[in-house]
Design an enzyme around this catalytic site. Structure first.
Site, PDB file in Angstrom:
ATOM      1  N   ASP A   5       0.853  -1.200   0.000  1.00 61.21           N
ATOM      2  CA  ASP A   5       0.000   0.000   0.000  1.00 61.21           C
ATOM      3  C   ASP A   5       0.885   1.245   0.000  1.00 61.21           C
ATOM      4  OD1 ASP A   5      -2.211  -1.558   0.366  1.00 61.21           O
ATOM      5  OD2 ASP A   5      -2.882  -0.586   2.200  1.00 61.21           O
ATOM      6  N   TYR A  40       2.046   4.671   1.818  1.00 61.97           N
ATOM      7  CA  TYR A  40       2.050   5.100   3.220  1.00 61.97           C
ATOM      8  C   TYR A  40       0.759   5.866   3.493  1.00 61.97           C
ATOM      9  CZ  TYR A  40       7.103   4.103   3.121  1.00 61.97           C
ATOM     10  OH  TYR A  40       8.332   3.505   2.998  1.00 61.97           O
ATOM     11  N   HIS A  50      10.359  -9.169   3.879  1.00 60.06           N
ATOM     12  CA  HIS A  50      10.011  -7.745   3.793  1.00 60.06           C
ATOM     13  C   HIS A  50      10.984  -6.928   4.645  1.00 60.06           C
ATOM     14  CE1 HIS A  50       7.514  -4.099   4.094  1.00 60.06           C
ATOM     15  NE2 HIS A  50       6.949  -4.535   2.986  1.00 60.06           N
TER      16      HIS A  50
END
Length: 221
Positions: A65, A67, A187
């Protein structure tokens, strides 16, 4: 449907813009921006494409997504505007670059400089409501960005795809690994990085080594 996007992508993606799901997506996004504060600002929703043409794309980094804090998102995944404090994931990206390539920690987290070198900084979902992570997921953006990856995979050769974390790795099914170079790791968020799933991946030196091997310029990370 007419979408204001870099002309090099317009021809590649026009078929998607004309599909019913995308028309519905645009209507949803317009309603959200009209009734809530959303990010990035409207003119930057397609900034990843405006900053990196289809022809120039040599590396693809996939985020999740934008921020969702005020002033952070600028339409490029993991990137923040000049003068904005770097989020933890971005800090860890720069720490890995520092370790991997001995490049000093930068003064800004604005990754526009990467995009101008052919790095497509693509979020899976291109918009988000303020302070509500994931609020624009499952509305059509994922189908659109799947199509983008599919187009790059089919119509280009020798692109480096950096898949960080489970969400990005799911997108990997759209990539022809016989034509492209795919690197996967955890990640860069602290949750993943602190469990040993990020640091030491050397994705940045590996990317440059591959680009050099096929006669393309290295990225100045």
């Amino acid at each position: 449907m007419t979408i204001k996007i870099n002309p090099s992508w317009q021809a590649i993606l026009q078929a998607e813009f004309d599909k019913e799901y995308f028309v519905n997506l645009v209507n949803f996004v317009k309603a959200e921006y009209a009734t809530h504060r959303c990010f990035p600002k409207g003119s930057e929703i397609f900034a990843a494409f405006d900053s990196c043409t289809f022809e120039d794309t040599r590396v693809v980094i996939i985020g999740q997504d934008p921020y969702h804090g005020l002033g952070q998102a600028n339409g490029l995944c993991f990137s923040v505007n000049d003068g904005v404090a770097m989020p933890p994931s971005l800090v860890n990206i720069f720490k890995e670059i520092e370790s991997d390539l001995n490049i000093p920690f930068p003064a800004t987290g604005n990754l526009q400089r990467w995009a101008k070198q052919g790095v497509l900084l693509l979020n899976a979902t291109l918009t988000v409501r303020e302070n509500t992570a994931g609020s624009h997921q499952n509305k059509g953006w994922e189908q659109f960005t799947d199509a983008v990856i599919d187009k790059i995979s089919k119509e280009k050769q020798g692109v480096v795809f950096l898949l960080w974390g489970g969400f990005a790795k799911k997108k990997g099914s759209k990539i022809d690994r016989n034509k492209h170079f795919v690197l996967e790791t955890g990640h860069p968020s602290p949750l993943s990085a602190n469990r040993g799933l990020w640091f030491g991946n050397k994705h940045f030196s590996k990317t440059n080594a591959y680009l050099k091997s096929i006669g393309k310029p290295e990225i100045e990370w």
